[in-house]
Design an enzyme around this catalytic site. Structure first.
Site, short mmCIF file in Angstrom:
data_model
loop_
_atom_site.label_atom_id
_atom_site.label_comp_id
_atom_site.label_asym_id
_atom_site.label_seq_id
_atom_site.Cartn_x
_atom_site.Cartn_y
_atom_site.Cartn_z
N ASP A 19 0.82 -1.21 0.00
CA ASP A 19 0.00 0.00 0.00
C ASP A 19 0.85 1.26 0.00
O ASP A 19 0.50 2.27 -0.64
CB ASP A 19 -0.93 0.01 1.23
N GLU A 44 -4.50 4.79 -0.67
CA GLU A 44 -3.54 3.69 -0.45
C GLU A 44 -2.68 3.85 0.80
O GLU A 44 -2.72 3.00 1.68
CB GLU A 44 -2.61 3.53 -1.67
N HIS A 71 -5.18 3.25 3.85
CA HIS A 71 -4.96 1.81 4.02
C HIS A 71 -3.70 1.51 4.86
O HIS A 71 -3.79 0.80 5.87
CB HIS A 71 -4.87 1.11 2.66
N TYR A 121 -3.30 -0.14 8.82
CA TYR A 121 -2.47 -1.26 9.31
C TYR A 121 -1.62 -0.79 10.49
O TYR A 121 -1.47 -1.51 11.48
CB TYR A 121 -1.58 -1.81 8.18
N GLU A 163 -3.06 -4.97 -6.94
CA GLU A 163 -4.38 -4.70 -6.36
C GLU A 163 -5.22 -5.97 -6.19
O GLU A 163 -5.77 -6.23 -5.14
CB GLU A 163 -5.17 -3.72 -7.26
N GLU A 219 -9.95 -1.92 -2.88
CA GLU A 219 -9.03 -2.55 -3.83
C GLU A 219 -9.80 -3.22 -4.97
O GLU A 219 -9.30 -3.30 -6.09
CB GLU A 219 -8.13 -3.58 -3.14
MN MN3 Z 1 -4.78 0.05 -0.88
MN MN3 Z 2 -5.55 0.06 -4.31
#
Ligand code: MN3
Ligand code: MN3
Length: 369
Positions: free
Chosen positions: A85, A118, A122, A126, A202, A236
């Site tokens: 990501d 991303e 994303h 995490y 992806e 995604e």
């Molecule tokens: Mn992503």
């Molecule tokens: Mn993506």
């Protein structure tokens, strides 16, 4: 008055420093650039979410009683996703956006929006999971593991390498074309290769990494982290579809011979990525005895990625773990429920994409077989 005007004129430089280009154009959202981009625009924006929408504290009861090897596999898997990501946001999406012709303002806007998700959403999510579950020392050790893991580094280099080639072409085409010899086809080739790598990332690599969080989610464990994964996989899924669609459009422009050559390149990349991924899966999942099951899922997603690019599946059909497969079904997600959300939650007006959303009035393009 007249003298003042004259003085003013004299102070101006005789020539401007550069000739102002006259080819600038504005994004006109009143007209569709193509039959599908505004659909993807709507879908992307309606799906918008923030990492802090989901409180991870409720997971701690479960996390604290998990065996150490399970915790390690879970964390390492999310770290792999973090690396992917990070670069998809830092370079992958921006370079693909930059490579599109000036006139595609809407397409660029859609890709730039995806790019922002991303890393800023994303990868950050995490990190939020790591910060909730683990100590600073453990997190540091985890990132060090990723920086030293040869398979992960090779995967990054295979994918990001294609972005870097396109990045160079983007620059040369705009600023230095007379000094470097390359044709439009060379540029298109670099563009298609970067998009192909992007769809592999992806639809294949990301999805393969969703196995373990979905495996827990399907059993009612680590549900908050599972919610985050659900939001990410919903994103995604449309990223892979959109870039895949653009890639097919480019592929169509090549003659048969070139298409064969590019397919050869693509399958070579696929096999290299599979080899690295298989070894990485062994490292992460051997200790929890799930390697076989995860590899089945890796092949399943490789097939999906090929289909997004307009090609047939290459790996034979295998039964995927139903717990994980059920987790992939975006229509069964709890996105519209209040149950799993933190305090700041506001109901999203968002529907998951369905297959029929992607039947556009465009003839399906090349690359079959
Ligand atoms: Mn992503
Ligand atoms: Mn993506």
């Amino acid at each position: 008055m007249a003298t003042k005007k004259e003085t003013k004129k004299k102070q101006q430089p005789k020539k401007p420093y550069f000739e102002p280009p006259l080819e600038f154009s504005g994004a006109n959202w009143n007209e569709n650039e193509d039959p599908y981009t505004q659909f993807f625009y709507e879908q992307n924006l309606s799906q918008f979410w923030r990492p802090e929408d989901i409180s991870l504290q409720p997971d701690l009861n479960v996390w604290q009683i998990l065996p150490e090897d399970v915790k390690l596999a879970y964390a390492r898997n999310l770290l792999v996703l973090t690396f992917l990501d990070t670069y998809q946001g830092d370079i992958g999406m921006p370079v693909v956006s930059r490579s599109l012709d000036e006139r595609f303002h809407q397409r660029k806007a859609v890709i730039n929006f995806m790019a922002a998700m991303e890393n800023a959403v994303h990868a950050k999510s995490y990190s939020n999971i790591f910060m909730t579950y683990m100590s600073t020392a453990e997190i540091e050790e985890l990132f060090n593991w990723g920086e030293k893991n040869e398979n992960l580094q090779n995967i990054m280099s295979l994918i990001v390498g294609t972005y870097e080639v396109l990045d160079r072409y983007n620059y040369l085409r705009k600023y230095d074309q007379e000094h470097v010899n390359f044709t439009d086809d060379d540029f298109l080739e670099a563009q298609w290769k970067a998009m192909t790598a992007s769809v592999f990332l992806e639809t294949w690599l990301f999805y393969s990494g969703f196995y373990y969080p979905l495996y827990f989610y399907g059993q009612g464990k680590l549900m908050q982290a599972g919610e985050i994964i659900n939001l990410i996989l919903r994103d995604e899924s449309i990223h892979g579809l959109y870039i895949g669609r653009l890639a097919q459009e480019i592929f169509e422009k090549f003659d048969d011979q070139k298409q064969e050559e590019l397919k050869g390149w693509m399958f070579n990349l696929l096999h290299k990525l599979y080899k690295e991924q298989a070894e990485l899966v062994e490292t992460v999942y051997d200790p929890v005895e799930l390697t076989h099951d995860v590899k089945v899922f890796v092949r399943y997603n490789a097939n999906k990625a090929l289909m997004n690019l307009g090609f047939d599946a290459v790996y034979p059909y295998e039964d995927v773990n139903p717990v994980v497969l059920n987790g992939l079904n975006t229509e069964t997600k709890t996105m519209d429920n209040f149950s799993m959300k933190g305090n700041g939650y506001q109901k999203m007006k968002s529907e998951s994409v369905k297959d029929q959303d992607f039947y556009f009035e465009v003839p399906k393009v090349g690359g079959k077989k």
